[in-house]
Design an enzyme around this catalytic site. Sequence first.
Site, PDB file in Angstrom:
ATOM      1  N   LYS A   1       2.322  -2.907   9.152  1.00 25.04           N
ATOM      2  CA  LYS A   1       3.468  -1.880   8.793  1.00 25.04           C
ATOM      3  C   LYS A   1       4.538  -2.626   9.403  1.00 25.04           C
ATOM      4  O   LYS A   1       4.864  -2.960  10.541  1.00 25.04           O
ATOM      5  CB  LYS A   1       3.091  -0.839  10.075  1.00 25.04           C
ATOM      6  CG  LYS A   1       3.926   0.390   9.896  1.00 25.04           C
ATOM      7  CD  LYS A   1       3.455   1.551  10.994  1.00 25.04           C
ATOM      8  CE  LYS A   1       4.296   2.745  11.022  1.00 25.04           C
ATOM      9  NZ  LYS A   1       3.702   3.699  11.757  1.00 25.04           N
TER      10      LYS A   1
ATOM     11  N   ASP B   1       4.024  15.028  14.085  1.00 27.60           N
ATOM     12  CA  ASP B   1       4.136  14.706  12.613  1.00 27.60           C
ATOM     13  C   ASP B   1       2.989  15.050  11.802  1.00 27.60           C
ATOM     14  O   ASP B   1       2.568  14.171  10.841  1.00 27.60           O
ATOM     15  CB  ASP B   1       4.685  13.309  12.256  1.00 27.60           C
ATOM     16  CG  ASP B   1       5.257  13.351  11.048  1.00 27.60           C
ATOM     17  OD1 ASP B   1       5.598  14.268  10.531  1.00 27.60           O
ATOM     18  OD2 ASP B   1       5.293  12.379  10.458  1.00 27.60           O
TER      19      ASP B   1
ATOM     20  N   GLN C   1       7.700  -0.462   5.178  1.00 29.57           N
ATOM     21  CA  GLN C   1       6.670  -0.785   4.057  1.00 29.57           C
ATOM     22  C   GLN C   1       5.342  -0.920   4.743  1.00 29.57           C
ATOM     23  O   GLN C   1       5.330  -1.375   5.925  1.00 29.57           O
ATOM     24  CB  GLN C   1       6.882  -1.703   3.039  1.00 29.57           C
ATOM     25  CG  GLN C   1       8.514  -1.503   2.076  1.00 29.57           C
ATOM     26  CD  GLN C   1       8.512  -2.364   1.319  1.00 29.57           C
ATOM     27  OE1 GLN C   1       8.123  -2.253   0.038  1.00 29.57           O
ATOM     28  NE2 GLN C   1       9.499  -3.488   1.713  1.00 29.57           N
ATOM     29  N   VAL C   2       4.071  -0.804   4.086  1.00 30.49           N
ATOM     30  CA  VAL C   2       3.025  -1.129   4.339  1.00 30.49           C
ATOM     31  C   VAL C   2       2.074  -2.139   3.555  1.00 30.49           C
ATOM     32  O   VAL C   2       2.155  -1.847   2.337  1.00 30.49           O
ATOM     33  CB  VAL C   2       1.957   0.110   4.813  1.00 30.49           C
ATOM     34  CG1 VAL C   2       0.577  -0.358   5.106  1.00 30.49           C
ATOM     35  CG2 VAL C   2       2.530   1.100   5.521  1.00 30.49           C
TER      36      VAL C   2
ATOM     37  N   GLY D   1       7.368   4.027   3.699  1.00 35.87           N
ATOM     38  CA  GLY D   1       7.543   5.407   4.535  1.00 35.87           C
ATOM     39  C   GLY D   1       9.026   5.151   4.933  1.00 35.87           C
ATOM     40  O   GLY D   1      10.061   4.587   4.583  1.00 35.87           O
TER      41      GLY D   1
ATOM     42  N   LEU E   1       0.606  -1.407  -0.042  1.00 33.98           N
ATOM     43  CA  LEU E   1       0.166  -0.077   0.028  1.00 33.98           C
ATOM     44  C   LEU E   1       0.826   1.272   0.083  1.00 33.98           C
ATOM     45  O   LEU E   1       0.427   2.449  -0.472  1.00 33.98           O
ATOM     46  CB  LEU E   1      -0.941   0.167   1.343  1.00 33.98           C
ATOM     47  CG  LEU E   1      -1.828  -0.895   1.330  1.00 33.98           C
ATOM     48  CD1 LEU E   1      -2.690  -1.044   2.718  1.00 33.98           C
ATOM     49  CD2 LEU E   1      -2.813  -1.084   0.154  1.00 33.98           C
ATOM     50  N   GLY E   2       1.887   1.098   0.533  1.00 33.58           N
ATOM     51  CA  GLY E   2       2.892   2.378   0.661  1.00 33.58           C
ATOM     52  C   GLY E   2       4.292   2.056   1.154  1.00 33.58           C
ATOM     53  O   GLY E   2       4.401   0.827   1.817  1.00 33.58           O
TER      54      GLY E   2
END
Length: 696
Positions: A303, A395, A287-288, A283, A280-281
């Site tokens: 996560k 954040d 990774q997710v 960071g 999904l993404g």
Amino acid sequence: MLSGVLNASQNVRDGISVFKGPQSPQTGSPITCSPALKREVLVKRRSSSGTAPPLQFVDPLDRLEVHIGETARLKCVFKGSSPVASCWVYNKKEVAESSRFHIDSCNESSSLVISEALPDDSGRYTIFVRDRKSSAQHTVTLNVIDLPQPPASCPVAYLLSPHSLVLSWSGPSYDGGSAVTGYVVEVCESPGATDQWRELTAQCKSTSFRVTSGLQPQGEYCFRVRAYNAVGVSEPSQESQPIRMDNPGESCDEKPVKYVTVTINTEDKLTDHYNIQEKLGVGKFGQVFRMTHKETGHVCAGKFYKGRRTKEREAARKEVELMNFLHHPKLVQCLAAYDNKAEMVMVMEYVAGGELFERIVDDSFEHTEVSSVGYMRQILEGIQYMHQQNIVHLDLKPENIVCVDRTGIQIKIIDFGLASKLDPNTPVKVMHGTPEFVAPEVINYEPICLATDMWSIGVICYILLSGESPFQGESDSETLALVTAAQWEFDEESFEDITDLAKDFISSLLSKDVRRRMSCEEALAHSWLEYTCVDNSRSSTKNLSKNKMKKFLTRQKWKKTGKALLALKRMAILSKPEASASLSPVDETEKALQSLELKLQSKPEFSKTPSDLTVPQGSSAQLSCLITGYPDPEVVWLKDGELQEECVQVDYEEDGSCTLTLENVSLHHSGLYSCKATNVLGEALCSATLTVEQKD
């Protein structure tokens, strides 16, 4: 030596001769005509009539767009007084000849030719030109365009019914230098059959698409997306996971997540309980991935932390520990955690709606000041709960505000990796965060407090209503400097349709003094949030422009990718379309002009020399030549190697022509006449014989 040459030439341009010419051996003074002999000054400078026009460009090129691999020709024509020197500057450096870069310059034009143009060649090329009296500059914007990269993520589906769904994805990390104008959505009805893709639409203008026909109940489908721009269509994105058209699950609003106090599992593996599906993404942490529970089929997000060092694992454990205090519907929930030697994973609540700002810029979605009030209220409710636990997020930024689903307007706050629990007896200082959203006290390394989050909320609200970032600079260091100084204002155009209440709300948050910033309780009680319609009859219900927010999101997305430099260069080209009038920084300009000063330097030369001449006694005689050289040469005429002992007329013109005129010549004027031109780089001499014939 260089400074001496520059100073000397500057004095020549100012009309002040620094060259003394021939000097008397007795006095050391310049030789001049004495009044008794009525001699004229024999050392001559070019006349400065002031009528010569300043150096200027003729119909200059402002922008050039070429496809990748083509030849880019940047040509500028100019008018000036010969000689003219020119140079091209790119990225604050003078462009040099190379295997792909060729420069062809003369006194009337200069061409920069770039063969096999690459995206890295895009940007602003400034040509500096200089003649003997003036200088000029002009900027040409080059854009090398290519196909866009594929969309950055595979499509994610949200079922609406057994025969309809909504797909959403992320745009490409780099648009190829030409704006993405749409997307092609493709479907495969037999997952795994790579040659059975068909087109659903080629006219999708946003990063989501509602499929309402052509899907069969209980059917299984895969989807992928291509981006296109003026050049063509990209390669396809990653394929979605197979999606079965079944009854849609209940939304998170209808079935609240069950709160769980998580204990980190150090015995089992994640794969013992979950199936890992598409990514999904990505960071800073790792990774997710989307996951499903093996027994219940419940969809969640994993996560995955990339760090295996003790410090990184402790940070993950701290995040799990903090999230056990954050059981609130506006805060994403941690459902489980696994820690073993192979990996550390947090199992998170799956939030399917994507980033709030991405949702807002969808063409089918209404964005008004009224809707913005609703989003800000939800953000404040979530942060209020955190602050009640004495926890700061640290954040808060748009990508950490996500929508629960693709149809509703409920949001959640995510990513508590930088969150910290405050102790009234122990001041906490941090040096992390995102430059555009971090508060001044963080940059100044002063103790943080609950109000530190409120600053970030003010920045988010500013962008939500205007599409612009109040502190965005040309670099992170410039952005941080603007934040530290708390320098910001309401752009008149961007806030034209925004109410004064909204502006007051933002102003009450973006205060450098933490004591003057509103708390969550005060913000929730602010008049702007108390109105559900906020002056419903006028501007608050007007749809706000999304163009600036789209550019903001594009820039944020590009920052996260390996194409960040290209993309930011592309954004600079977009944000300053009238580049031709812009001036380069002073130091860059001075450096270029110094380079041109050296290029202009040349010793004197005669491009035309006088011819031998025979004239009758009593007539007039003229000897002419044409002189080049820079700094402007000074001239003396000699007869038989000696300065003349009588008056002569010497005309030394702007174009370099120099003429010696003798009136009423007699026999003793016969001889060898020489013109001597001198500057700091050397001298030149040419001669011709004058013969005076006696009359019969």
